[in-house]
Write an enzyme that holds these catalytic residues in place. Structure first.
Site, PDB file in Angstrom:
ATOM      1  N   HIS A 244      -6.392  -8.320   8.291  1.00  0.00           N
ATOM      2  CA  HIS A 244      -5.640  -9.341   7.793  1.00  0.00           C
ATOM      3  C   HIS A 244      -5.383 -10.713   8.547  1.00  0.00           C
ATOM      4  O   HIS A 244      -5.895 -11.812   8.280  1.00  0.00           O
ATOM      5  CB  HIS A 244      -4.384  -8.811   7.510  1.00  0.00           C
ATOM      6  CG  HIS A 244      -4.507  -7.388   6.749  1.00  0.00           C
ATOM      7  ND1 HIS A 244      -4.872  -7.396   5.546  1.00  0.00           N
ATOM      8  CD2 HIS A 244      -3.928  -6.050   7.058  1.00  0.00           C
ATOM      9  CE1 HIS A 244      -4.788  -5.880   4.742  1.00  0.00           C
ATOM     10  NE2 HIS A 244      -4.144  -5.179   5.845  1.00  0.00           N
TER      11      HIS A 244
HETATM   12  C1  BDR Z   1       0.183  -7.775   6.808  1.00  0.00           C
HETATM   13  O1  BDR Z   1       1.552  -6.960   6.930  1.00  0.00           O
HETATM   14  C2  BDR Z   1       1.496  -6.452   8.273  1.00  0.00           C
HETATM   15  O2  BDR Z   1       1.507  -5.144   8.528  1.00  0.00           O
HETATM   16  C3  BDR Z   1       0.107  -6.892   8.830  1.00  0.00           C
HETATM   17  O3  BDR Z   1       0.207  -7.297  10.228  1.00  0.00           O
HETATM   18  C4  BDR Z   1      -0.322  -8.008   8.130  1.00  0.00           C
HETATM   19  O4  BDR Z   1       0.326  -9.194   8.476  1.00  0.00           O
HETATM   20  C5  BDR Z   1      -0.796  -6.968   5.781  1.00  0.00           C
HETATM   21  O5  BDR Z   1      -0.219  -6.642   4.560  1.00  0.00           O
END
Ligand code: BDR
Ligand code: CA
Length: 324
Positions: A244
């Protein structure tokens, strides 16, 4: 000659935030001016400590780190994601205590002050709930004019959510904050789960990082253990993970060019029903190659080439010194 890009990262460090920070801190064309943290994967203070530890791994003790909001605009605590990121947020990997504490200035003030000093050149990357950014907009309504570009990792467009069937964590943890950020009128790019779930870190990634043997690459490999456990159990049909925040970071600084990123109108559901926290992107033009509508407020990344993880590994391997 490469010009360096002034960037402030607002994050909730976090396994993938940590990898994004390493990527940016090791990119010579990125001028990482400051990092602010917010409650999300873990609380804001723990996220600040994690950030300092990660930056120290690559010798970046020069970057100010400030913890910010621990509660959402509505005053609730976010749903911490220790089941995804480990008890300490960085995969239960223990790093030395940071040499210096976070700065004493409040995260919201640091965002505004850094923007002011950069005189229109600062871009923001948010890889966490948008509470700090929303508070900064409230404190300094001219902020959108002071910022060059904003990139947000968050939301799901043609993809399921990850904290509810429709909501992604960064938007869903503070939908009211997300609504303010989406409506602020700045130049905005959204990097949703549609692409971050399709750029995958694998056991080969981990092997390549470990083989290099630098402090940063060994950390990056180890931090993935807990993260892979979670993904293998609930999200992916193999041992690996999404990518992500590092993908959003690479898009923010122009290292990844999206294959498809139409400008759309994007809102967020703030009601208390089952769709709370869902991104509401107007994709009605999808069969017409997304003609831009007058109310478009964001560029929404819907396709990338799936090859960023190789570049992430390469950056961490070549940016840090190899094992002696
Ligand atoms: C996002 O949520 C967090 O848990 C991760 O770091 C990322 O930014 C993904 O949904
Ligand atoms: Ca994050």
């Amino acid at each position: 000659m490469t010009t360096s890009q002034a960037l402030l990262v607002d994050c909730d460090t976090g396994v993938d935030d940590a990898l994004a920070l390493l990527y940016l801190a090791l990119s010579p064309d990125v001028d990482l001016r400051a990092v602010t943290t917010v409650g999300g994967n873990t609380d804001a203070r723990q996220a600040a400590v994690n950030t300092l530890q990660v930056l120290e791994l690559v010798g970046r003790t020069d970057i100010p780190v400030a913890p910010g909001a621990d509660r959402t605009l509505r005053g609730s605590l976010p749903h911490y994601a220790t089941h995804v990121h480990g008890d300490n947020g960085i995969g239960n990997v223990r790093l030395p205590s940071p040499a210096a504490p976070p700065v004493t200035v409040d995260a919201v003030d640091l965002i505004i002050e850094t923007a002011r000093q950069a005189e229109g050149e600062l871009s923001l990357l948010a890889t966490a709930p948008l509470t700090n950014l929303a508070l900064a907009l409230r404190r300094e309504p001219r902020l959108p004019e002071m910022i060059r570009h904003v990139t947000v990792m968050g939301g799901a467009v043609h993809h399921p959510g990850n904290i509810t069937p429709l909501a992604e964590a960064n938007i869903g943890n503070d939908p009211e904050a997300a609504a303010l950020v989406l409506e602020a009128g700045w130049d905005l790019t959204i990097v949703p789960l549609d692409v971050t779930m399709r750029e995958n870190l694998t056991t080969a990634t981990q092997r390549d990082l470990l083989a290099h043997g630098s402090a940063a690459s060994v950390f990056a490999a180890r931090v993935l253990d807990v993260y892979f456990d979670f993904h293998e159990e609930v999200a992916l049909p193999y041992r690996g993970s999404a990518c992500h925040d590092p993908l959003a970071a690479a898009i923010a600084v122009g290292h990844v060019t999206p294959l498809l990123a139409p400008r759309l109108h994007v809102g967020v559901e703030t009601g208390d029903g089952p769709a709370r926290g869902a991104l509401v992107a107007d994709t009605r033009g999808m069969y017409l190659s997304y003609p831009e509508r007058a109310d478009a407020n964001a560029r929404v990344v819907l396709e990338t080439d799936g090859r960023f993880p190789e570049r992430l590994v390469e950056r961490i391997r070549t940016g840090g010194s190899a094992a002696a």
